[in-house]
Design a protein around this motif. Structure first.
Motif, short mmCIF file in Angstrom:
data_model
loop_
_atom_site.label_atom_id
_atom_site.label_comp_id
_atom_site.label_asym_id
_atom_site.label_seq_id
_atom_site.Cartn_x
_atom_site.Cartn_y
_atom_site.Cartn_z
N ALA A 164 0.84 -1.20 0.00
CA ALA A 164 0.00 0.00 0.00
C ALA A 164 0.88 1.25 0.00
O ALA A 164 2.05 1.20 0.37
CB ALA A 164 -0.91 -0.01 1.22
N ASP A 165 0.30 2.36 -0.41
CA ASP A 165 1.00 3.64 -0.36
C ASP A 165 0.82 4.33 0.99
O ASP A 165 1.60 5.22 1.35
CB ASP A 165 0.49 4.58 -1.46
N GLY A 166 -0.22 3.93 1.70
CA GLY A 166 -0.48 4.54 2.99
C GLY A 166 -1.55 3.79 3.74
O GLY A 166 -2.22 2.91 3.19
N GLY A 167 -1.69 4.11 5.04
CA GLY A 167 -2.67 3.43 5.87
C GLY A 167 -2.09 2.22 6.56
O GLY A 167 -0.90 1.87 6.39
N GLN A 168 -2.91 1.56 7.35
CA GLN A 168 -2.50 0.37 8.09
C GLN A 168 -3.46 -0.77 7.83
O GLN A 168 -4.66 -0.56 7.64
CB GLN A 168 -2.46 0.67 9.60
#
Length: 314
Positions: free
Chosen positions: A57-61
């Protein structure tokens, strides 16, 4: 309270200038089926690939089976199974050989691999075809073998990415039965599908993904109740009872030719009980009653503005 088998917060992914996932949140309880719906290109397969560690992913969890997808990919892979849109079976091997190969890849001992292979061949009704080359299998048999291979390592979480695409109705229902048995045994399933009746039949909860975001989440019944048009249809034996009922239900729509009255309703038990109570209180007799609620096709179109593949094919 059930614990979360899959927990996603603010998940983002872009391919070049195209934003595919724009900060989505998901929470999938253990031992349930969670269905991810959306038009083609909405990002469903991208979600599956991120959660199964195939892409980052590019961001987040994201956590799967208690493990952070980015920080603990090996632990995630050990806990999951993945069945993609196309069967990942080797047509030049027999069904039994495919399963034994998967057992070797899962580092099972030879006796354990043989035992697990025999169990799965029986569980998926493939014993008679075990020694036949997979190239001779029907589409339904290939999908059953594909799912069996996913289960060799006893995964706690399974990702099914459009698992019944191209199957005939009987094979689809066989897959549904197998999915239900897995969930009954405590397995968690994240299902993507283009068949909305499939999500309606199998999913405990549904999320609708469109243009990079989650536009709605809930149980199938909760999503249907969000869409107007539900009603209770009352059938009468004569126009006198129809007239009396129409005076009681002021917002209803009557059809004098058919001797029916459509009373707006969201289709839940409380609404039905209320209508029946009012009929009893006014000593109105009905000849029949049916409950009509929007289906998931209506929900899908209302939320995304797209028709489903089923509707587009008509």
């Amino acid at each position: 309270m059930r614990t979360s088998a899959i927990a996603v917060t603010g998940l983002r992914k872009s391919f070049g200038e195209q934003v595919v996932l724009d900060g989505i949140d998901l929470d999938v309880a253990e031992g349930t089926v969670f269905s991810l719906l959306g038009p083609n290109g909405a990002g469903k397969t991208t979600v599956v690939k991120i959660l199964s560690t195939l892409i980052s992913a590019d961001g987040g969890q994201a956590r799967v089976a208690g493990h952070d997808v980015a920080a603990e990919p090996d632990s995630v892979r050990a806990a999951i199974g993945l069945t993609g849109q196309f069967s990942a079976v080797d047509g030049l091997l027999t069904g039994e050989e495919n399963l034994r190969l998967m057992a070797d890849l899962r580092h099972l001992s030879r006796p354990e691999g043989r035992r697990r292979t025999a169990e799965l061949l029986e569980q998926f009704d493939l014993l008679d075809a075990a020694g036949k080359y997979v190239v001779t299998y029907s589409g339904g048999m290939r999908r059953r073998l594909d799912l069996a291979m996913t289960l060799v390592g006893n995964p706690r979480v399974i990702f099914l990415d459009e698992p019944t695409t191209g199957l005939d109705p009987r094979s689809r229902r066989t897959m549904w039965q197998m999915i239900r048995r897995l969930v009954a045994d405590g397995v968690t399933i994240l299902l993507t599908t283009q068949y909305l009746d499939e999500a309606d039949q199998l999913a405990d909860r549904i999320a609708v993904l469109d243009r990079g975001g989650i536009v709605a989440q809930g149980t199938p019944a909760e999503l249907k109740r969000r869409i107007p048009g539900g009603h209770i249809r009352l059938q009468f034996a004569d126009v006198t009872e129809l007239d009396r009922s129409a005076s009681v239900f002021g917002m209803a729509t009557r059809d004098d030719d058919a001797l029916t009255l459509q009373v707006p309703s969201d289709g839940d038990v409380q609404s039905l009980r209320s209508v029946l109570d009012r009929l009893d209180q006014n000593l109105i007799h009905i000849a029949g009653l049916t409950v009509h609620t929007p289906d998931l096709d209506d929900v899908f179109f209302a939320l995304t503005g797209h028709t489903t593949e089923k509707e587009a094919a008509k």
